[in-house]
Design a protein around this motif. Structure first.
Motif, PDB file in Angstrom:
ATOM      1  N   GLY A 154       0.911  -1.193  -0.018  1.00  0.00           N
ATOM      2  CA  GLY A 154      -0.086  -0.068   0.048  1.00  0.00           C
ATOM      3  C   GLY A 154       0.849   1.326   0.103  1.00  0.00           C
ATOM      4  N   GLY A 155       2.249   1.306   1.020  1.00  0.00           N
ATOM      5  CA  GLY A 155       2.848   2.443   0.747  1.00  0.00           C
ATOM      6  C   GLY A 155       3.367   2.832  -0.629  1.00  0.00           C
ATOM      7  N   GLY A 156       3.925   1.512  -1.345  1.00  0.00           N
ATOM      8  CA  GLY A 156       4.205   1.793  -2.718  1.00  0.00           C
ATOM      9  C   GLY A 156       3.367   2.555  -3.495  1.00  0.00           C
ATOM     10  N   GLY A 157       2.022   2.164  -3.338  1.00  0.00           N
ATOM     11  CA  GLY A 157       0.905   2.611  -4.294  1.00  0.00           C
ATOM     12  C   GLY A 157       0.711   4.111  -3.866  1.00  0.00           C
ATOM     13  N   GLU A 158       0.668   4.478  -2.409  1.00  0.00           N
ATOM     14  CA  GLU A 158       0.616   6.168  -2.353  1.00  0.00           C
ATOM     15  C   GLU A 158       1.876   6.838  -2.756  1.00  0.00           C
ATOM     16  N   ALA A 159       2.958   6.304  -2.753  1.00  0.00           N
ATOM     17  CA  ALA A 159       4.286   6.797  -3.321  1.00  0.00           C
ATOM     18  C   ALA A 159       4.105   7.322  -4.883  1.00  0.00           C
ATOM     19  N   ALA A 160       3.541   6.057  -5.504  1.00  0.00           N
ATOM     20  CA  ALA A 160       3.144   6.324  -6.800  1.00  0.00           C
ATOM     21  C   ALA A 160       2.166   7.465  -7.278  1.00  0.00           C
ATOM     22  N   ALA A 161       1.179   7.513  -6.333  1.00  0.00           N
ATOM     23  CA  ALA A 161       0.043   8.425  -6.750  1.00  0.00           C
ATOM     24  C   ALA A 161       0.605   9.627  -6.213  1.00  0.00           C
ATOM     25  N   ALA A 162       1.576  10.076  -5.339  1.00  0.00           N
ATOM     26  CA  ALA A 162       2.062  11.072  -4.972  1.00  0.00           C
ATOM     27  C   ALA A 162       3.028  11.653  -6.125  1.00  0.00           C
ATOM     28  N   GLU A 163       3.490  10.831  -6.810  1.00  0.00           N
ATOM     29  CA  GLU A 163       4.362  11.405  -7.916  1.00  0.00           C
ATOM     30  C   GLU A 163       3.397  11.593  -8.984  1.00  0.00           C
ATOM     31  N   GLU A 164       2.463  10.992  -9.307  1.00  0.00           N
ATOM     32  CA  GLU A 164       1.622  11.251 -10.475  1.00  0.00           C
ATOM     33  C   GLU A 164       0.765  12.566 -10.019  1.00  0.00           C
ATOM     34  N   GLU A 165       0.351  12.877  -8.799  1.00  0.00           N
ATOM     35  CA  GLU A 165      -0.452  14.072  -8.437  1.00  0.00           C
ATOM     36  C   GLU A 165       0.515  15.129  -8.692  1.00  0.00           C
ATOM     37  N   PRO A 166      -0.082  16.286  -9.463  1.00  0.00           N
ATOM     38  CA  PRO A 166       0.643  17.759  -9.166  1.00  0.00           C
ATOM     39  C   PRO A 166       0.746  18.218  -7.651  1.00  0.00           C
ATOM     40  N   GLU A 167       1.883  19.101  -7.343  1.00  0.00           N
ATOM     41  CA  GLU A 167       1.968  19.425  -6.192  1.00  0.00           C
ATOM     42  C   GLU A 167       1.215  20.746  -6.047  1.00  0.00           C
ATOM     43  N   PHE A 168       0.709  21.220  -5.061  1.00  0.00           N
ATOM     44  CA  PHE A 168      -0.101  22.220  -4.826  1.00  0.00           C
ATOM     45  C   PHE A 168       0.709  23.442  -4.534  1.00  0.00           C
ATOM     46  N   LEU A 169       1.674  23.744  -3.633  1.00  0.00           N
ATOM     47  CA  LEU A 169       2.517  24.727  -3.430  1.00  0.00           C
ATOM     48  C   LEU A 169       3.720  24.101  -2.586  1.00  0.00           C
ATOM     49  N   SER A 170       4.940  24.582  -3.077  1.00  0.00           N
ATOM     50  CA  SER A 170       5.956  23.963  -2.342  1.00  0.00           C
ATOM     51  C   SER A 170       6.120  24.845  -1.086  1.00  0.00           C
ATOM     52  N   ALA A 171       7.179  24.489  -0.177  1.00  0.00           N
ATOM     53  CA  ALA A 171       7.428  25.203   1.100  1.00  0.00           C
ATOM     54  C   ALA A 171       7.681  26.672   0.732  1.00  0.00           C
ATOM     55  N   ASP A 172       8.648  26.799  -0.250  1.00  0.00           N
ATOM     56  CA  ASP A 172       8.854  28.565  -0.595  1.00  0.00           C
ATOM     57  C   ASP A 172       7.813  29.209  -0.926  1.00  0.00           C
ATOM     58  N   GLN A 173       6.985  28.407  -2.059  1.00  0.00           N
ATOM     59  CA  GLN A 173       5.681  29.169  -2.542  1.00  0.00           C
ATOM     60  C   GLN A 173       4.679  29.455  -1.329  1.00  0.00           C
ATOM     61  N   LEU A 174       4.448  28.495  -0.748  1.00  0.00           N
ATOM     62  CA  LEU A 174       3.719  28.557   0.543  1.00  0.00           C
ATOM     63  C   LEU A 174       3.981  29.760   1.512  1.00  0.00           C
ATOM     64  N   GLU A 175       5.178  29.848   1.766  1.00  0.00           N
ATOM     65  CA  GLU A 175       5.481  30.924   2.504  1.00  0.00           C
ATOM     66  C   GLU A 175       5.429  32.129   1.951  1.00  0.00           C
ATOM     67  N   GLU A 176       5.631  32.363   0.743  1.00  0.00           N
ATOM     68  CA  GLU A 176       5.462  33.474  -0.164  1.00  0.00           C
ATOM     69  C   GLU A 176       3.970  33.939  -0.313  1.00  0.00           C
ATOM     70  N   ALA A 177       3.269  33.089  -0.424  1.00  0.00           N
ATOM     71  CA  ALA A 177       1.824  33.232  -0.247  1.00  0.00           C
ATOM     72  C   ALA A 177       1.212  33.826   1.043  1.00  0.00           C
ATOM     73  N   LEU A 178       1.729  33.133   2.065  1.00  0.00           N
ATOM     74  CA  LEU A 178       1.390  33.588   3.305  1.00  0.00           C
ATOM     75  C   LEU A 178       1.565  35.059   3.743  1.00  0.00           C
ATOM     76  N   SER A 179       2.908  35.430   3.090  1.00  0.00           N
ATOM     77  CA  SER A 179       3.491  36.631   3.388  1.00  0.00           C
ATOM     78  C   SER A 179       2.747  37.848   2.925  1.00  0.00           C
ATOM     79  N   ALA A 180       2.108  37.443   1.818  1.00  0.00           N
ATOM     80  CA  ALA A 180       0.970  38.367   1.111  1.00  0.00           C
ATOM     81  C   ALA A 180      -0.153  38.765   2.100  1.00  0.00           C
ATOM     82  N   ARG A 181      -0.404  37.567   2.992  1.00  0.00           N
ATOM     83  CA  ARG A 181      -1.496  37.551   3.742  1.00  0.00           C
ATOM     84  C   ARG A 181      -1.381  38.261   5.303  1.00  0.00           C
ATOM     85  N   THR A 182      -0.260  37.936   5.616  1.00  0.00           N
ATOM     86  CA  THR A 182       0.294  38.057   7.119  1.00  0.00           C
ATOM     87  C   THR A 182       1.118  39.667   7.131  1.00  0.00           C
ATOM     88  N   GLU A 183       1.262  39.920   6.066  1.00  0.00           N
ATOM     89  CA  GLU A 183       2.191  41.445   6.207  1.00  0.00           C
ATOM     90  C   GLU A 183       1.359  42.402   6.594  1.00  0.00           C
TER      91      GLU A 183
END
Length: 704
Positions: A419-448
């Motif tokens: 099952g863990g191997g299936g989840e890894a494959a699904a994670a590779e196929e799914e597009p990522e929402f936001l990386s850590a840097d992108q998420l921090e940048e998006a939050l900065s626009a809201r929190t500043e």
């Protein structure tokens, strides 16, 4: 010229003179005279111009004399075409002669195909001066219409004669005013401002007393600087000095009582720029200025103590610098990504994954292999006399069969590893929402805006990264499920129809917004904007809701009456529900900018692109609207509706901007037409308005 030819010319001239001196017995025939003149013209000894009928000759000097005579007979102003007709000479000859005369005679001018003498301009200046002394001021637009002369030409001639033939001065608009009129208006403005006891919009004072807007602004500023009246113009409104003192005392007392000042409360007591006003009023205080309020040192100390207590509370997020964010604030930051998650999920759902293309074949192949393995394990288990091992093998097979789609629990015998191997494959196929840097940048626009330090923003981003990624995967799965269940061809056709209709309606609304923009922002523009949103805007949102409701098979037809009920029935989470919510928020708003902002987001959810309207099509739409108003006006018999249509049509013609307005704003539209239409026509419109009001009162009184 050869000597023999010159001798022949002299002989012909002598013969011609001799023939003239002789009696009628030796008179030359007309033919001989024509031949002699033609020969002189051919030898360039004589220059003549032919008349239009070809029967007479005219010399250039005679033509110039004729032009001057005609100009004098017409009072110093004549059109070149009229001169050519009266002198019976070709237009080109007259035009060339007039151009030569203008070069050598500075008293002549040519404008718009007309020859104008200085004497005519002097008489015109005397007439303008007579009008000016009678009325006190003369509008340049009225003079242009009266004398049918270009504005630049007339303005230059009037300016050169101000103080001499015209006893007055010109303002910034080119209108002419007398000193007595300026003194009288100054006294009127002083009286109007002295009688004002509370902040009043300058436009309201101008409309009430009939002042000229620019003249009022200049005189009010001058009176305020000279100290003749107490107060000043701030934010487009006149603020009396007594009111300003009371306002300052109220703000000081509120700060002394609470230790902070909210900008909303200051705006409610008439402060146009709260932060700037506080900076000027309490410049000696040490204040911390935030987005919605400002606070003093005592309140800062209380907040610091509360933060120290919150740092130890459960669910709080602490940054590297010691700053603290509560669980509610972190949750609010997470909710701020709902729209972005929905948009990204919609885009990801519309993009087909490579794994989906090969998934059916792989599942069929694995299904066959799973069945063979199941039969083999059952046979082995039956030989050993136990069923537990068979069930266990079956569970392994089913987990393998699920691949990345199943997220099963842990298994002691190694099934969880598959099952863990299936989840890894699904994670590779799914597009990522936001990386850590992108998420921090998006939050900065809201929190500043809230003054959050960078370290706290980074800690919040790290805490939200996995929950947001999990929500994004769920949204993608839901969006793909909705996409696969919808009918492709019918939805594409409905989407094309929606795009075409929405583009037409948005173009109409943009066209009417230009008409709304011609009104003062603080006067009727908000009411006109609300009406435009409730009519044209509501029609757009009804189309969007009808399109989204069409996905539900049993949804009724959308009408203005049941639109809210149909919208509430679209309750599934994702792009459809968010688009319905945005459409409802758009039509419920009161500002055009907010409406378009929410409408654009709703259309983005529906994947509708609003095309830019070209100028040619916009002119065609404006002309069609104008013709439609004219047709309705010709067929209308109701007095109130007739006045309504006439006001809209006149505004369209004179302001060059189409407009939609409710009947209750007809007086405002008529007031805006003042200065655009002739004074007599405007008086007729006001009389019609008064008669309509009387008719309504009479109908109300006589109603049973």
């Amino acid at each position: 010229m050869a000597a023999s030819e010159w001798e022949e010319v002299k002989r012909l001239a002598a013969d011609f003179q001799k023939a003239q001196l002789q009696g009628t017995v030796q008179r030359l025939s007309e033919r001989n005279c024509i031949q002699i003149v033609q020969q002189l013209v051919d030898r360039r000894l004589l220059e003549v111009l032919y008349t239009l009928d070809g029967r007479t000759y005219l010399t250039p000097r005679e033509l110039a004399r004729g032009v001057r005579d005609e100009l004098a007979a017409r009072g110093g102003r004549a059109a070149v075409a009229d001169l050519a007709r009266d002198l019976n000479v070709d237009y080109g000859h007259v035009e060339m002669k007039v151009a030569e005369m203008v070069k050598v005679d500075p008293s002549l001018q040519v404008t718009l195909g007309q020859v104008i003498d200085r004497s005519y301009i002097d008489r015109l200046a005397e007439e303008i001066d007579d009008k000016l002394q009678d009325a006190g001021y003369v509008r340049l637009a009225d003079l242009i219409k009266l004398y049918d002369l270009p504005s630049d030409f007339l303005s230059a001639e009037i300016s050169s004669r101000l103080g001499t033939r015209i006893r007055g001065r010109a303002d910034d608009d080119g209108d002419i005013l007398t000193d007595a009129y300026l003194s009288r208006e100054r006294a009127r403005v002083r009286g109007a401002l002295a009688g004002t006891t509370r902040p009043t919009p300058a436009r309201a004072i101008v409309a009430r007393h009939g002042f000229r807007e620019r003249l009022f602004a200049a005189v009010a500023a001058e009176l305020s600087r000279a100290g003749e009246v107490g107060g000043a113009v701030a934010g487009g409104a006149w603020v009396p000095a007594g009111y300003a003192r009371a306002q300052a005392d109220h703000v000081r007392a509120s700060y002394a009582r609470n230790g902070y000042l909210e900008y909303d409360s200051l705006a409610r007591v008439g402060v146009a720029d709260p932060e700037g006003y506080v900076r000027r009023l309490l410049k000696d205080e040490s204040l911390l200025y935030l987005s919605s309020c400002c606070c003093g040192a005592s309140l800062e100390q209380q907040v610091e103590a509360a933060l120290e207590e919150a740092a130890a509370a459960e669910g709080a997020t602490v940054g590297d610098d010691g700053s603290v964010a509560s669980a509610a604030f972190v949750e609010a930051c997470a909710r701020g990504f709902d729209d972005e998650i929905a948009r990204a999920a919609a885009v990801a759902a519309a993009t087909k994954r490579p794994a989906e293309e090969r998934k059916p074949k792989e599942e069929a192949k694995e299904g066959r292999q799973g069945k063979k393995e199941e039969r083999r394990q059952k046979a082995v288990g039956g030989a050993r006399g136990g069923g537990n091992q068979g069930r266990e093998t079956k569970q392994k097979s089913l987990k393998k069969k699920g691949r990345g789609g199943a997220r099963g629990g842990d298994d002691d015998d190694g099934g969880g590893g598959g099952g863990g191997g299936g989840e890894a494959a699904a994670a590779e196929e799914e597009p990522e929402f936001l990386s850590a840097d992108q998420l921090e940048e998006a939050l900065s626009a809201r929190t500043e805006k809230e003054g959050c330090p960078e370290e706290l923003t980074r800690a919040i981003a790290e805490r939200l990264r996995r929950p947001l990624a999990r929500r994004y995967r769920d949204a993608v799965a839901a969006a793909r499920a909705a996409t696969f269940t919808a009918g492709s061809s019918s939805r594409r056709r409905a989407h094309d129809e929606l795009s075409e209709k929405v583009n037409g309606l948005v173009a109409n609304m943009r066209m009417f917004e230009r008409g709304v923009a011609t009104f003062p922002e603080a006067d009727a523009r908000p009411a006109l904007a609300r009406y435009l949103i409730r009519t044209a805007g509501a029609e757009i949102t009804h189309l969007i809701i009808a399109y989204l409701a069409s996905d539900d098979g049993g949804a009724p037809a959308v009408t203005p009456e049941n639109c809210r009920q149909v919208a509430s029935g679209i309750g599934d989470a994702g792009a459809r529900a968010s688009a319905v919510a945005l459409a409802a928020e758009a039509v419920a708003g009161t500002e055009l900018d907010g409406f378009h902002s929410r409408l654009d987001e709703a259309l983005e959810r529906c994947q509708v692109l609003v095309r830019k309207l070209d100028k040619k099509k916009e002119k065609q739409m404006a002309y069609g609207h104008r013709m439609a108003l004219a047709d309705q006006l010709r067929e209308e018999t109701n007095p109130a509706a007739t006045l309504h249509l006439a006001a809209l049509l006149l505004h369209h013609v004179h302001a060059q901007r189409p407009l939609v307005a409710p009947g209750r704003l007809v007086p405002t539209v008529l007031a805006a037409l003042r200065g655009r239409v002739a004074d007599g026509d405007h008086d007729v419109l006001l009389s019609c308005q008064e008669l309509v009001v009387r008719l309504w009162i009479l109908q109300f009184e006589t109603a049973p």
